[in-house]
Design a protein around this motif. Structure first.
Motif, PDB file in Angstrom:
ATOM      1  N   GLN A  97       0.325  -0.970   0.088  1.00 60.17           N
ATOM      2  CA  GLN A  97       0.178   0.490   0.178  1.00 60.17           C
ATOM      3  C   GLN A  97       0.556   1.156  -0.056  1.00 60.17           C
ATOM      4  OE1 GLN A  97      -3.220   0.128   2.708  1.00 60.17           O
ATOM      5  NE2 GLN A  97      -4.344   2.015   1.799  1.00 60.17           N
ATOM      6  N   ASP A 105      -2.813  10.406  -2.249  1.00 56.88           N
ATOM      7  CA  ASP A 105      -3.231  11.023  -0.368  1.00 56.88           C
ATOM      8  C   ASP A 105      -2.728  11.647   0.270  1.00 56.88           C
ATOM      9  OD1 ASP A 105      -4.032  10.920   1.793  1.00 56.88           O
ATOM     10  OD2 ASP A 105      -4.456   9.015   2.436  1.00 56.88           O
ATOM     11  N   THR A 145      -6.227  -8.114   8.348  1.00 62.98           N
ATOM     12  CA  THR A 145      -6.116  -6.163   8.790  1.00 62.98           C
ATOM     13  C   THR A 145      -4.714  -5.947   9.626  1.00 62.98           C
ATOM     14  OG1 THR A 145      -8.346  -6.750   9.068  1.00 62.98           O
ATOM     15  CG2 THR A 145      -7.902  -4.298   9.567  1.00 62.98           C
ATOM     16  N   LYS A 197      -3.732  -1.305   9.897  1.00 60.19           N
ATOM     17  CA  LYS A 197      -3.877   0.040   9.713  1.00 60.19           C
ATOM     18  C   LYS A 197      -2.696   0.577  10.685  1.00 60.19           C
ATOM     19  CE  LYS A 197      -8.156  -1.239  12.109  1.00 60.19           C
ATOM     20  NZ  LYS A 197      -9.284  -0.325  12.658  1.00 60.19           N
ATOM     21  N   HIS A 252      -4.376   1.066   5.452  1.00 57.84           N
ATOM     22  CA  HIS A 252      -5.574   0.308   5.543  1.00 57.84           C
ATOM     23  C   HIS A 252      -6.245  -0.302   4.828  1.00 57.84           C
ATOM     24  CE1 HIS A 252     -10.810  -0.642   7.266  1.00 57.84           C
ATOM     25  NE2 HIS A 252      -9.501  -1.358   7.314  1.00 57.84           N
ATOM     26  N   LEU A 253      -5.125  -1.675   5.240  1.00 58.99           N
ATOM     27  CA  LEU A 253      -4.869  -3.087   4.304  1.00 58.99           C
ATOM     28  C   LEU A 253      -5.384  -4.526   4.961  1.00 58.99           C
ATOM     29  CD1 LEU A 253      -2.717  -4.106   2.003  1.00 58.99           C
ATOM     30  CD2 LEU A 253      -0.990  -4.610   3.215  1.00 58.99           C
ATOM     31  N   HIS A 292      -4.412  -8.383   4.028  1.00 65.74           N
ATOM     32  CA  HIS A 292      -3.098  -9.256   3.689  1.00 65.74           C
ATOM     33  C   HIS A 292      -3.394 -10.694   4.096  1.00 65.74           C
ATOM     34  CE1 HIS A 292       0.441 -10.327   2.280  1.00 65.74           C
ATOM     35  NE2 HIS A 292       0.093  -9.550   1.459  1.00 65.74           N
ATOM     36  N   PRO A 330     -10.849   3.374   2.911  1.00 61.76           N
ATOM     37  CA  PRO A 330     -11.990   1.973   3.095  1.00 61.76           C
ATOM     38  C   PRO A 330      -9.993   0.972   3.256  1.00 61.76           C
ATOM     39  CG  PRO A 330     -10.853   3.820   1.159  1.00 61.76           C
ATOM     40  CD  PRO A 330     -10.976   4.288   2.193  1.00 61.76           C
ATOM     41  N   ARG A 354      -7.854  -1.401   2.411  1.00 62.90           N
ATOM     42  CA  ARG A 354      -7.263  -1.879   0.475  1.00 62.90           C
ATOM     43  C   ARG A 354      -7.007  -3.661   0.737  1.00 62.90           C
ATOM     44  NH1 ARG A 354      -2.658   0.932  -2.856  1.00 62.90           N
ATOM     45  NH2 ARG A 354      -2.484  -1.150  -4.190  1.00 62.90           N
ATOM     46  N   GLU A 355      -7.865  -4.772  -1.005  1.00 62.82           N
ATOM     47  CA  GLU A 355      -7.261  -5.828  -0.551  1.00 62.82           C
ATOM     48  C   GLU A 355      -6.071  -5.086  -1.250  1.00 62.82           C
ATOM     49  OE1 GLU A 355      -7.236  -9.367   0.087  1.00 62.82           O
ATOM     50  OE2 GLU A 355      -9.097  -8.554   0.433  1.00 62.82           O
ATOM     51  N   ASP A 358      -3.062  -6.657  -4.062  1.00 67.51           N
ATOM     52  CA  ASP A 358      -3.352  -6.838  -5.034  1.00 67.51           C
ATOM     53  C   ASP A 358      -2.312  -8.274  -5.299  1.00 67.51           C
ATOM     54  OD1 ASP A 358      -2.773  -7.654  -8.022  1.00 67.51           O
ATOM     55  OD2 ASP A 358      -2.690  -5.858  -8.482  1.00 67.51           O
TER      56      ASP A 358
END
Length: 246
Positions: free
Chosen positions: A139, A144, A167, A169, A179-180, A182, A232, A234-235, A237
């Motif tokens: 991330q 931002d 999760t 953060k 905010h990931l 993984h 939000p 974020r998943e 990638d």
């Protein structure tokens, strides 16, 4: 008092009360390396305690990163600490670390909250997967500007990392930066990085310091003490490619 202001004050009071009641445990006593060890191949960077802070600076000819590493491993937790960075020091906060093979380019790898020395990129508070001579951003702070402006050189900055299940953060000076979601590392020590430094590097870089202090952790009742974030989730990638380390 209007309703939005009342709601904001109520939220602030709730978070303040929650923080004051939280069973924080200090990870650093401010005096010595009790509970910590220095990890890295010889020769290592300078790593010591000074003025109540874990302090390090790069040394030329160190082939690997050097780490302040907790002796204890952690799975789910909330971590807070303060960091002071002078100059262009390349560093980060690793967590859920695992040992690398003996022939790897670095002794530890895991999630890393980046403390970014670049004055143009300014991705402090982003997360990447750090494993030796390659790394993978999970991330970034690319779009931002609020997050990119949260960190400032030559000032103490407060970091908060929440790692609960998959999760992750992050906040920098109270500003949410990541905010990931993984499925990666699950448990391991926390490590504070001092970057490797080639023998032909600029000797002036050795004067730049990194300091960490007021390191504390929560490991119980995390749902109660977790903070809300307006970022939000974020998943990560799974198709993102590994990039060569510059």
């Amino acid at each position: 008092m209007n309703h939005p202001l009342a709601a904001a004050l109520l939220l602030f009071a709730t978070l303040t009360a929650s923080a004051s009641e939280a069973p924080w445990r200090p990870l650093f006593n401010g005096r010595d390396l009790t509970g910590w060890k220095i990890v890295g191949a010889q020769p290592r960077a300078a790593a010591y305690v000074e003025d109540g802070a874990l302090t390090g600076h790069m040394l030329r000819g160190t082939p690997e990163h050097t780490f302040f590493c907790t002796e204890e491993a952690f799975g789910d937790f909330i971590l807070e600490l303060e960091c002071f960075q002078s100059g262009g020091f390349n560093t980060g906060i690793l967590f859920r670390c695992i040992q690398t093979p003996a022939d790897a380019a670095v002794r530890l790898h895991g999630y890393q909250v980046k403390i970014d020395p670049s004055p143009t990129r300014r991705w402090t508070g982003g997360i990447f997967d750090d494993y030796g001579r390659n790394w993978l951003w999970l991330q970034t702070l690319e779009h931002d500007e609020r997050a990119r402006s949260a960190y400032r050189f030559n000032e103490w900055a407060r970091f908060r990392i929440e790692a609960v299940g998959r999760t992750l953060k992050v906040w920098v000076n109270g500003v949410p930066t990541a905010h990931l979601l993984h499925d990666g590392y699950t448990r391991g020590p926390i490590a504070l990085k001092i970057h490797s430094f080639p023998a032909k590097g600029d000797a002036a870089q050795e004067k730049n310091l990194i300091r960490f202090r007021k390191v504390r952790i929560l490991t119980a009742d995390l749902a109660r003490h977790a903070l809300p974030t307006d970022l939000p989730a974020r998943e990560a990638d799974p198709t993102q490619k590994v990039l060569p380390k510059p």
